[in-house]
Design a protein around this motif. Sequence first.
Motif, PDB file in Angstrom:
ATOM      1  N   LEU A 142       0.481  -0.971   0.178  1.00 56.42           N
ATOM      2  CA  LEU A 142       0.049  -0.557  -0.497  1.00 56.42           C
ATOM      3  C   LEU A 142       0.682   1.368   0.161  1.00 56.42           C
ATOM      4  O   LEU A 142       1.134   2.126  -0.685  1.00 56.42           O
ATOM      5  N   THR A 146       1.017   4.285  -2.386  1.00 58.66           N
ATOM      6  CA  THR A 146       0.891   5.917  -2.740  1.00 58.66           C
ATOM      7  C   THR A 146       1.707   6.630  -3.026  1.00 58.66           C
ATOM      8  O   THR A 146       1.065   8.270  -3.017  1.00 58.66           O
ATOM      9  N   LEU A 220      -6.268   5.540  -1.461  1.00 57.99           N
ATOM     10  CA  LEU A 220      -5.072   5.399  -0.647  1.00 57.99           C
ATOM     11  C   LEU A 220      -4.311   6.030   0.105  1.00 57.99           C
ATOM     12  O   LEU A 220      -4.246   5.257   1.431  1.00 57.99           O
ATOM     13  N   SER A 223      -6.517   5.182   3.392  1.00 60.79           N
ATOM     14  CA  SER A 223      -6.341   3.785   3.976  1.00 60.79           C
ATOM     15  C   SER A 223      -4.665   3.757   4.965  1.00 60.79           C
ATOM     16  O   SER A 223      -5.082   3.014   5.478  1.00 60.79           O
ATOM     17  N   ARG A 224      -3.921   4.451   3.866  1.00 67.14           N
ATOM     18  CA  ARG A 224      -2.823   4.340   5.193  1.00 67.14           C
ATOM     19  C   ARG A 224      -2.988   4.834   5.842  1.00 67.14           C
ATOM     20  O   ARG A 224      -1.877   3.709   6.773  1.00 67.14           O
TER      21      ARG A 224
END
Length: 434
Positions: A142, A146, A220, A223-224
């Motif tokens: 992930l 990014t 993203l 989410s990270r």
Amino acid sequence: MIKEFQRHLNNHFPLLKGNQLLVACSGGLDSVVLTHLLVKSGFEITLAHCNFSLRGNESDADSDFVIQLAKKLNIPVFAETFETETFADDHGLSIQMAARELRYRWFDELSNQLNIKYILTAHHLDDNLETFLINLSRGTGLKGLTGIPVNQDKLVRPLLAFSKEMILDYAEKNNLSWREDSSNASNKYLRNALRNEVIPKWKETVPNLLKNFETTQKNLIESRTLVEDYLALIFNYLAEETRNGYKFSTNKLKSLPNNKAILFELFSPLGFTEFDDVYNLLSAQAGKKVFSPSHVLLKDRDFLFLEAIGNESKNDEFIINENTVEIDFPIPLFFKSVTKLGDSSENIIFVDFDLLKFPLILRKWKKGDVFRPFGMNGTKKISKYFKDEKLSLLDKQKTWLLCSENEIVWVVGLRADNRFRVTNKTKRILKIES
């Protein structure tokens, strides 16, 4: 674009105001536009240009262009020439990685010398898409998806929200000139192939590609952030600090769902890439190790031990003379004659000076080593002592013994030997501290 740029800085980079800025300027379109935008916005900037000596006269002409640009704008400029190919050969790096290492190392040194707090580069939205695709093609997590960070320590990238098209449009409308890097036309490198072949066709197929990509990146990144918050909790649950690093409970790891993903997120930032090997440590025999360039993971009993790889000497023994006050290698030790006992601990011992036979020897433990633990009359094998203390293999390898001839004075940082203790017959006391 100037108003959008100024609004962007006000909203996202307010800390830049009032600070001198170091701007990386290659002489290409992106960095020239960033330079003009900053000057027009009233910032005090200094240009930094790298000549990597890779394109002969063309590289020198780039340097001359940047120097003339700085003169025209009446701003300071620093230009440095590097022997990039030699550096790459000496350090076993690709030309691209060597240039990157040289560039950012010099930027950091220069900013420190000039007392400049922020370094600005001209990476833009298209660069970010290229980086995303490069990382995706190499198999990333992930974090890799990014893309390029907006800011990273003192590095700031204020153009990441702007497309190449917007930057080119600004340059043409303001009659700016810039240098073209001829190597960018070659598709030898993956980034160039993506830039010249893949992405233009993709944009034709998906007109809103960059806008959609920007939205995806924001999702993203969020989410990270969520994953990082979860990992902070997981780390506190799994990890326990040791003398030389951390240990992670394999039983707790096995009990967690998605434990392979957790291992990846925990250890990939430390350079571990062979994650099947890392995952297999959970069920491996004691003594199994996996290495990254900077760290080692060791399976020992019900734990994974993590430790940085030190630059320890290969020497087995170090001599300490009678008049030695301190040493700092292979470990720090301090020696001081005192008149009375003080508080002792694992890191401080007091011994009878007259019982010592100099020079003392500092060495690693060997099979068959025995000592008399402080407070005990009997002897004990060092290997048995390590086992009783539940030292990991890494801890054992890091432990040093301070010896007087063939007798152990101190298992450094752990336990003194009873034979050298201070008694009512002691005339001279030596304090030893690690």
